[in-house]
Write an enzyme that holds these catalytic residues in place. Sequence first.
Site, PDB file in Angstrom:
ATOM      1  N   CYS A 382      53.327  54.690  46.913  1.00  0.00           N
ATOM      2  CA  CYS A 382      54.238  54.771  46.320  1.00  0.00           C
ATOM      3  C   CYS A 382      54.224  56.026  45.225  1.00  0.00           C
ATOM      4  O   CYS A 382      54.538  56.943  46.170  1.00  0.00           O
ATOM      5  CB  CYS A 382      53.864  53.173  45.142  1.00  0.00           C
ATOM      6  SG  CYS A 382      55.239  53.059  43.795  1.00  0.00           S
ATOM      7  N   HIS A 508      53.761  48.846  47.717  1.00  0.00           N
ATOM      8  CA  HIS A 508      52.323  48.638  47.810  1.00  0.00           C
ATOM      9  C   HIS A 508      51.669  47.618  49.150  1.00  0.00           C
ATOM     10  O   HIS A 508      51.500  46.432  48.046  1.00  0.00           O
ATOM     11  CB  HIS A 508      52.559  47.802  46.396  1.00  0.00           C
ATOM     12  CG  HIS A 508      52.589  48.953  45.558  1.00  0.00           C
ATOM     13  ND1 HIS A 508      51.508  49.673  44.487  1.00  0.00           N
ATOM     14  CD2 HIS A 508      52.931  49.288  44.901  1.00  0.00           C
ATOM     15  CE1 HIS A 508      51.834  50.231  43.804  1.00  0.00           C
ATOM     16  NE2 HIS A 508      52.579  50.317  43.347  1.00  0.00           N
ATOM     17  N   GLU A 510      48.934  46.984  49.758  1.00  0.00           N
ATOM     18  CA  GLU A 510      47.608  46.772  49.452  1.00  0.00           C
ATOM     19  C   GLU A 510      47.348  45.297  48.752  1.00  0.00           C
ATOM     20  O   GLU A 510      46.677  43.952  49.413  1.00  0.00           O
ATOM     21  CB  GLU A 510      46.843  47.398  48.448  1.00  0.00           C
ATOM     22  CG  GLU A 510      47.529  47.555  47.301  1.00  0.00           C
ATOM     23  CD  GLU A 510      48.553  48.832  46.594  1.00  0.00           C
ATOM     24  OE1 GLU A 510      49.324  49.161  48.038  1.00  0.00           O
ATOM     25  OE2 GLU A 510      48.971  48.850  45.423  1.00  0.00           O
TER      26      GLU A 510
HETATM   27  N1  GLN Z   1      55.448  56.534  38.479  1.00  0.00           N
HETATM   28  C1  GLN Z   1      56.281  56.307  40.102  1.00  0.00           C
HETATM   29  C2  GLN Z   1      57.605  55.473  39.921  1.00  0.00           C
HETATM   30  O1  GLN Z   1      58.029  55.113  38.400  1.00  0.00           O
HETATM   31  C3  GLN Z   1      55.218  55.345  41.045  1.00  0.00           C
HETATM   32  C4  GLN Z   1      54.246  54.161  40.863  1.00  0.00           C
HETATM   33  C5  GLN Z   1      53.372  53.405  41.145  1.00  0.00           C
HETATM   34  O2  GLN Z   1      52.744  54.952  42.263  1.00  0.00           O
HETATM   35  N2  GLN Z   1      53.332  52.520  41.625  1.00  0.00           N
HETATM   36  O3  GLN Z   1      58.239  55.551  40.465  1.00  0.00           O
END
Ligand code: GLN
Length: 539
Positions: A382, A508, A510
Site C-alpha cells: 500500500c 493488503h 497480509e
Molecule cells: N496513506 C496512503 C493512502 O491513503 C496509504 C494507505 C495505506 O498504506 N494503507 O493511500
Amino acid sequence: MTKYIFVTGGVVSSIGKGITTASLGRLLRNRGYAVSPVKLDPYINVDAGTMNPYQHGEVFVTEDGAETDLDLGHYERFMDVFCTGGSSITTGKVYRQVIEAERRGDYLGATVQVIPHVTNTIKDGILGIGRDLKADVVIAEIGGTVGDIESLPFMEAIRQIRKDVGAENTLFVHVTLVPTVGPWHEIKTKPTQHSVIKLREIGIAPDVLICRTEAPLGAEVKDKISLFCDVPTKAVIESLSAETIYEVPLMLEELGLGELIIERLGMEKRTVDLEAWRQLVKTLKNPGRTCRIGVVGKYTGNGDAYKSIAEALVHGGIPNDCAVEIEWIESDSLETGVSPADSLSKLDGLVVAPGFGGRGIEGKIRAIQYARETGLPFLGICLGLQMAVIEFARNVCGLEGANSEEINADSPHPVIHLLPEQRDVTAKGASMRLGAYPCNVSPGSLAYRLYGSTRISERHRHRYEVNNDYRESFIERGLVISGVSPDYRLVEMIELPSHPFFVGTQAHPEFRSRPNRPHPLFAGLVRAAVERRTTPATS
Ligand code: GLN
C-alpha cells in the site's frame, strides 16, 4: 440449531483471549463444523478505522470493507474463514443503530433504555451472524475484562441469549489468569475465584475456565478451582505459553477441550483432522533454515501495529522450511543521516509497511532505493507501493520533487494522487477505498508466476493512487505494471523485472494469508530472501 460459545476474560487484559477464541474455532473446524466468529468491542468508536495503531494495534480489514479489531485477523487465520463487517459489534455501532431507530420512530413512544433496546440490538447482531452465515457454531469474544463498566450491556446480552436459546445451546468460556507468586512460585487461584464471582454477579456462570499460567496446574489446584468456581474439574483447562501461537489449538485439543465442547453442546462427535495443522506447527518449531526480513514502518514500537504482516511473513516461511526473523525498523531512523546500508545490509528481505501521513516517508524512500539498487528482495504494501513509485520517479525517471499529494500537495510531480471520487470526501470514518477489489495480473509477470492466475482479488484500505499521467514514463524506464483494476484505471501492482524480487501492491495481501495457505507474495518474498542468503556473492 446454531450453538453459541461466549468467551469472556478475567483478571487482566492481554492474556490471549483472542488466540484462545481463534483456537476454539480451529478445534471445531478440525471436526468439519461451520464456525462464525464475532468480536464484541465495548469501545464507543463505530469501528477501529479511526484508532491509532500505536495504541490499539492494527486495523484489520474484512472482505466486505469493514475496518475492525485485529482479533478478527486471528479468527480468519486460525479458523480459515472470512469474517464480515457483521463479525465486529462495537458499542459505537450498537448505539448508532439504536439512535437511528429512535429517530425513525421505530420504538413508538417507548423510553429507550440499555435494557432492552441496547441489549436487543447486541443480541440481534450475534444471532444474525448465526442465521445469515448458517453457522453450526457462533463464537463470540467479549472485549475487555469482566468488571469493566463498558462491557456490561454485552454481558447482559449474552446472559439473555442463554435464556433465549437454552443452556444446552450455549457455552460460557472464561479465560483467566492463574499467577505464581513469591520465591517458590506458588500458584494462586484467588484472582480466578474473584473473577468468577464478578461474572456470577451479572448472572453468568462459566462452563469452562481456561487458566493462563506459567506453571502446570496439577490435580490439586484444578480441584480447588473447580470447587470454588463451580466448574467440573475436567473443564478447568490449563493454558501454558506456547512456542508458537499456532500450537495453542493442538495444546487445547490434547487437554480434551474439543471433546468437552462437543459433549457439552450436544453436538455430533466427528473425526478430528489435525494432521495438516500438526505439520505446519512442526515446521514452525523446527525450521530447516532462517532468514531475516526487515519491516520499515512508523509504529514499530508496538508489535501489534503490523500484526497481519508479521503473521503473513511467518506463514511465508512455512513452504520454504524457513523461520523468518523480523527486524522492525522505525522509518524515522533511516532519515538521520546514517547510510541505509548500516541498518539494511544484514537483511535478506525488506517489507515497507502501509501507513498514513508524512512522518518517516523519506526513510521509507531511502530504504526502497537501497533495496532496488542492491537487489535486496522487496515487498511494498500500500503506502510501500506508493513510496516505491516515488523513489522510481525521483531516482530513475529524474522527476525531481516527485511525491504523493498526501505528503506534499504542491509537488511538481504528484505521482501519487487522490482519486477524483475521493476529492470531496471530508469525513474520515469508513471513507477510504475499502475491502476486496479484483485485479487483472499480466501474464508473464512475477506477480502472475506467484499467484498462478490472471485474475486475483485483494483487500484495500487507501485514498491515494498512482497518477496515470506518469504511467507511460515509468513503463519506458523499466517499471512493469503487473496488476491493474479490470477497467485499467488503477495501478494495483508494480514490479522490476531487472531485480530478483521487487514487488509493490496497492492492496493488503497480509489480510488473506493463513498458516495453512500462506500468501504467494509473502511466500515468494521469503523464497527470494532465502536465495539471497544462500548465494550472497552474486546478489
Ligand atoms: N496513506 C496512503 C493512502 O491513503 C496509504 C494507505 C495505506 O498504506 N494503507 O493511500
